[in-house]
Design an enzyme around this catalytic site. Sequence first.
Site, PDB file in Angstrom:
ATOM      1  CG  ASN A   1      13.640 -20.377 -39.970  1.00  0.00           C
ATOM      2  OD1 ASN A   1      13.692 -20.413 -38.678  1.00  0.00           O
ATOM      3  ND2 ASN A   1      12.984 -19.528 -40.514  1.00  0.00           N
TER       4      ASN A   1
ATOM      5  CG  HIS B   1       5.223 -21.730 -43.852  1.00  0.00           C
ATOM      6  ND1 HIS B   1       5.675 -21.048 -42.875  1.00  0.00           N
ATOM      7  CD2 HIS B   1       4.569 -21.296 -44.904  1.00  0.00           C
ATOM      8  CE1 HIS B   1       5.304 -19.611 -43.300  1.00  0.00           C
ATOM      9  NE2 HIS B   1       4.792 -19.886 -44.342  1.00  0.00           N
TER      10      HIS B   1
ATOM     11  CB  ALA C   1       7.570 -12.333 -42.581  1.00  0.00           C
TER      12      ALA C   1
ATOM     13  CG  ASP D   1       5.611 -18.239 -36.378  1.00  0.00           C
ATOM     14  OD1 ASP D   1       6.731 -18.751 -36.347  1.00  0.00           O
ATOM     15  OD2 ASP D   1       4.935 -17.981 -37.383  1.00  0.00           O
TER      16      ASP D   1
ATOM     17  CG  HIS E   1       5.977 -22.462 -34.775  1.00  0.00           C
ATOM     18  ND1 HIS E   1       5.442 -23.193 -35.961  1.00  0.00           N
ATOM     19  CD2 HIS E   1       6.863 -21.464 -35.235  1.00  0.00           C
ATOM     20  CE1 HIS E   1       5.985 -22.380 -36.992  1.00  0.00           C
ATOM     21  NE2 HIS E   1       6.895 -21.245 -36.585  1.00  0.00           N
TER      22      HIS E   1
ATOM     23  CE  LYS F   1       7.475 -24.837 -40.466  1.00  0.00           C
ATOM     24  NZ  LYS F   1       7.808 -23.655 -39.810  1.00  0.00           N
TER      25      LYS F   1
ATOM     26  CG  HIS G   1      11.108 -18.764 -35.924  1.00  0.00           C
ATOM     27  ND1 HIS G   1      11.532 -19.513 -36.961  1.00  0.00           N
ATOM     28  CD2 HIS G   1       9.868 -18.827 -35.828  1.00  0.00           C
ATOM     29  CE1 HIS G   1      10.604 -19.810 -37.685  1.00  0.00           C
ATOM     30  NE2 HIS G   1       9.292 -19.636 -37.243  1.00  0.00           N
TER      31      HIS G   1
ATOM     32  CG  HIS H   1       2.407 -20.359 -38.571  1.00  0.00           C
ATOM     33  ND1 HIS H   1       2.100 -20.688 -40.052  1.00  0.00           N
ATOM     34  CD2 HIS H   1       3.679 -20.495 -38.709  1.00  0.00           C
ATOM     35  CE1 HIS H   1       3.430 -20.934 -40.748  1.00  0.00           C
ATOM     36  NE2 HIS H   1       4.304 -20.885 -39.839  1.00  0.00           N
TER      37      HIS H   1
HETATM   38  O1  DOR Z   1       6.619 -14.434 -39.747  1.00  0.00           O
HETATM   39  C1  DOR Z   1       7.183 -15.613 -39.934  1.00  0.00           C
HETATM   40  N1  DOR Z   1       8.575 -15.156 -39.517  1.00  0.00           N
HETATM   41  N2  DOR Z   1       6.817 -16.692 -40.703  1.00  0.00           N
HETATM   42  C2  DOR Z   1       7.695 -17.658 -40.458  1.00  0.00           C
HETATM   43  O2  DOR Z   1       7.538 -18.592 -41.197  1.00  0.00           O
HETATM   44  C3  DOR Z   1       9.205 -17.422 -40.328  1.00  0.00           C
HETATM   45  C4  DOR Z   1       9.352 -16.542 -39.321  1.00  0.00           C
HETATM   46  C5  DOR Z   1      10.841 -16.181 -39.159  1.00  0.00           C
HETATM   47  O3  DOR Z   1      11.609 -16.951 -39.060  1.00  0.00           O
HETATM   48  O4  DOR Z   1      10.983 -15.006 -39.147  1.00  0.00           O
HETATM   49 ZN    ZN Z   2       7.539 -20.111 -37.679  1.00  0.00          ZN
END
Ligand code: DOR
Ligand code: ZN
Length: 348
Positions: A41, A137, A263, A247, A13, A100, A15, A175
């Site tokens: 995303n 999620h 976040a 994550d 997982h 997802k 990004h 997560h």
């Molecule tokens: O903390 C997070 N950041 N949780 C998520 O699910 C997405 C991620 C993000 O893309 O920044």
């Molecule tokens: Zn994530």
Amino acid sequence: MTTIELLQPDDWHVHLRNDEMLAAVVGYSAQRFRYAMVMPNLMPPITSSEAAATYRAQILQHVPASKSGFNPQMAIYCSDTVDLNDLKAGIASGAIAAVKYYPAGATTNSAAGGQSMADFMTLYEVLAESGVRLLVHAESTDPTVDLFDREAVFLERQLATVCERLPELQVTVEHVSTAAGIDFVAAHDQAVATITPHHLSKERSDLLAHGMKPDLFCKPIINSAADRDALVAAATSGESSFFLGTDSAPHPTTAKYGPTAKAGIFNAAYGLEVVAEVFYQQNKLDQLEAFTSRNGAKAYGVDVADTKIRLTREAVDADIATSFTTAAGDEVVLFGTDEAALWKVEQL
Ligand code: DOR
Ligand code: ZN
């Protein structure tokens, strides 16, 4: 001195973003990991096999030649715009490795997500037939639900129903952040879970009790010490349902520090050291390889790696970088600098 060799870890997982941020972060992941399950995303989200293939090619352009074993697996975003024939074709060609589900509004770039998991049963049937996992999620967006209860409530109100209606569907609770999440996975044969370095090593007092720390703000929120202990117990158990998904989610300091914080925690650089330290402190280093390098491969039906790394617990002499800056001038803080100073990582 403690030393341990591991099959090359996978990150199920992550990004990786795009443009200058992608260029800056992908090397950190490729440095440590073999498979990486790449989250969709982006803005706009990745919702087709063509977009997934294009994004994968962009990622590979930034992978150093010496890290050619790095193998991004592409997840597409569960939304109304997914064409089921395209999904089937993408699964058959290998362009799509997973789908997802984001609850709309739960986290970064989730506006295109779902209002209710039950709205996508036809899509899940395609996944169930092809043995492809639905990545979830699991966080309620009901404003009346307390932030720290959102994972438990989502699992109970939404994912439990979907699992009951479609027992053949394989799901990954992403997560996982609570004891309730661990219990859910234990109670459902069709479910596995990724666990992050930050949810394993921190609890909500670290986030809030000593001055509010935007660098520890992520979704799902880092929960109680008892929840963290349940995650550590599951991760170090060797149980095949639990494995590493970092994550890792970079945000510029300009988006983290201010009246509202985005976040996401960037841990691709030192997440492995953080996890090693958690296992070391539990006297469970013998279970580390299952968590980082075996259980996820099993869940996704791939072979384990044919390369190895060595971790040695000794004071690291070199300066430990605490942030990086992208070509666009954005600074991103690195999570896990304390653990990075304790563990040397070598590629074998
Ligand atoms: O903390 C997070 N950041 N949780 C998520 O699910 C997405 C991620 C993000 O893309 O920044
Ligand atoms: Zn994530």
